[in-house]
Design an enzyme around this catalytic site. Structure first.
Site, PDB file in Angstrom:
ATOM      1  N   GLY A 299      52.902  34.084  45.325  1.00  0.00           N
ATOM      2  CA  GLY A 299      51.628  34.326  45.997  1.00  0.00           C
ATOM      3  C   GLY A 299      51.099  35.709  45.692  1.00  0.00           C
ATOM      4  O   GLY A 299      51.545  36.366  44.757  1.00  0.00           O
ATOM      5  N   ASN A 300      50.141  36.145  46.481  1.00  0.00           N
ATOM      6  CA  ASN A 300      49.579  37.479  46.311  1.00  0.00           C
ATOM      7  C   ASN A 300      49.264  38.065  47.676  1.00  0.00           C
ATOM      8  O   ASN A 300      49.525  37.459  48.713  1.00  0.00           O
ATOM      9  CB  ASN A 300      48.338  37.452  45.404  1.00  0.00           C
ATOM     10  CG  ASN A 300      47.267  36.512  45.923  1.00  0.00           C
ATOM     11  OD1 ASN A 300      46.812  36.620  47.057  1.00  0.00           O
ATOM     12  ND2 ASN A 300      46.848  35.571  45.074  1.00  0.00           N
ATOM     13  N   ARG A 301      48.685  39.262  47.688  1.00  0.00           N
ATOM     14  CA  ARG A 301      48.497  40.006  48.930  1.00  0.00           C
ATOM     15  C   ARG A 301      47.204  39.660  49.674  1.00  0.00           C
ATOM     16  O   ARG A 301      46.905  40.264  50.698  1.00  0.00           O
ATOM     17  CB  ARG A 301      48.505  41.512  48.630  1.00  0.00           C
ATOM     18  CG  ARG A 301      49.797  42.019  48.016  1.00  0.00           C
ATOM     19  CD  ARG A 301      49.709  43.520  47.703  1.00  0.00           C
ATOM     20  NE  ARG A 301      50.880  43.999  46.988  1.00  0.00           N
ATOM     21  CZ  ARG A 301      52.004  44.405  47.568  1.00  0.00           C
ATOM     22  NH1 ARG A 301      52.094  44.392  48.891  1.00  0.00           N
ATOM     23  NH2 ARG A 301      53.025  44.822  46.850  1.00  0.00           N
TER      24      ARG A 301
END
Length: 419
Positions: A208-210
């Site tokens: 995923g990412n932030r």
């Protein structure tokens, strides 16, 4: 005097208790709050509660504190007037210009932005008389929030529920910060994507990412407050804004499917989601355990589809309306090959969308924050700098740009854009 002066009016409905949360949020943000309830509101919440929360005396009639001409002074000095809940009766009195108590007198004397948050049963909200009153108020330049849908008093559910205090406070803050909240998107169908995608490795883990989804949710919230019919396609766990239809997704493939489906009848698509560029080639049906023999030596990746490019292609093929405004976001970092803005310009040329919002991102920058900044680039070569401000204010500025493009196009017939 500290902070902006805000008058919080409270109408006489069961939702009056929610005004307490709104007052708390406004005072904690530094506002000087004067609470002006109606007599009926005090049957639900006592004046002592409002006085304790605001730190200021409470009165309801025009004959209270006559020497200070309070029925005129409150509206004259206010930077914002918010009424929550605004009952059907209060909307009717405000629309007709009545001044038979302190609150309606304040509404007549206010020259600042006014925000009304309606709350009533669905039948009352949908009644032609109420709709006429709301149209009159909006025509007079007053901001009337669309109500939320959900549980009402008794066993009833439907449209007419008072939005949560945080939803009202965010629009109040937006108006204090100079946002327009113009009622200029009525009947416009807008699709917004938000949040970061989750690309599954096994039933427990994902790539995923932030991205928090805050910017996309802000766009959805402000668009709905400006009258749009909003579909929010999101992976975020943030609360759904009032009057917004939500479609929950996790992966980039799910996001692509749901976005293209919703875009088929959209006037605007804003792709604010941070989509993972890659996903694992192989997904395990069971949890991968260390030292169990199933531990992978490597995780191979494959490229995810380019959803924004797919939207542009779908518009060219006629699967998305030809006049649909397509907006992308570019989360960029500068590097040896170019600056954030240079990378954004190249991406706009590559994608072929109408507008591209370019943000600089990184640890503690943009992702998860309540503020944002950058540039709006348009396909005609225009660039608009966006100073760092709240994500709600950036959303309002972006919607201004979208309205400008939409007005320059022929558009579909009114019959296709009915509420």
């Amino acid at each position: 005097m500290r902070g902006p002066r805000v008058v919080v009016g409270v109408g006489g409905g069961i939702a009056a208790y929610k005004a307490c949360g709104l007052i708390r949020l406004l005072t904690e943000s530094g506002c000087h709050v004067d609470v002006v309830p109606t007599e009926a509101a005090l049957r639900f919440v006592g004046s002592a509660t409002f006085e304790a929360l605001s730190g200021n005396p409470v009165s309801t009639g025009v004959f209270s504190d006559v020497p200070s001409v309070r029925h005129v002074a409150l509206g004259q000095r206010a930077d914002l007037v918010v009424v929550a809940p605004a009952t059907a009766d209060l909307l009717a009195r405000a629309a007709s210009g009545r001044a038979d108590d302190l609150l309606t007198s304040t509404l007549l004397t206010a020259r600042c932005p006014v925000l009304l948050a309606p709350a009533m049963h669905t039948e009352m909200w949908e009644h032609p008389a109420t709709r006429r009153n709301v149209d009159t108020l909006r025509g007079d330049g007053i901001h009337v929030m669309p109500p939320a849908s959900g549980r009402l008093t008794g066993a009833d559910t439907g449209a007419g529920r008072l939005p949560e205090p945080a939803d009202i406070a965010r629009l109040a803050r937006l108006l204090l910060d100079g946002g327009s909240l113009a009622w200029d998107l009525a009947g416009t169908r807008i699709v917004v994507t938000s949040g970061g995608t989750r690309e599954e490795i096994d039933p427990v883990r994902f790539l995923g990412n932030r991205s928090s989804g805050k910017q996309g949710h802000a766009i959805a919230a402000v668009a709905a407050a400006r009258g749009a019919r909003v579909t929010l396609v999101t992976s975020s766990d943030l609360p759904t804004p009032p009057a917004v239809e939500v479609v929950h997704i996790e992966s980039a493939l799910e996001l692509r499917e749901q976005t293209l489906r919703a875009a088929a009848r959209a006037d605007v698509v804003v792709k604010a989601a941070a989509v993972a560029d890659f996903r694992p080639t192989d997904v395990s049906d069971s949890k991968l355990k260390k030292g169990s023999g199933s531990e992978p030596a490597e995780i191979r990746l494959r490229r995810n589809p380019d959803i924004l490019a797919d939207l542009v292609s779908a518009r060219a093929a006629g699967d998305v309306p030809a006049d649909c405004v397509l907006v992308g976001f570019a989360a960029e970092t500068g590097d040896a090959s170019g600056t954030v803005l240079e990378h954004g310009r190249a991406k706009l040329a590559r994608k072929g969308c109408d507008l591209l919002v370019v943000n600089e991102v990184g640890r503690d920058t943009t992702f998860g924050q309540d503020v944002n900044g950058g540039w709006i680039l348009d396909s005609g070569g225009g660039e608009t700098a966006l100073e760092r401000a709240s994500k709600d204010l950036l959303a309002d500025r972006l919607l201004d740009a979208i309205v400008g493009i939409a007005r320059g196009r022929t558009g579909r017939s009114d019959a296709d854009r009915t509420d």
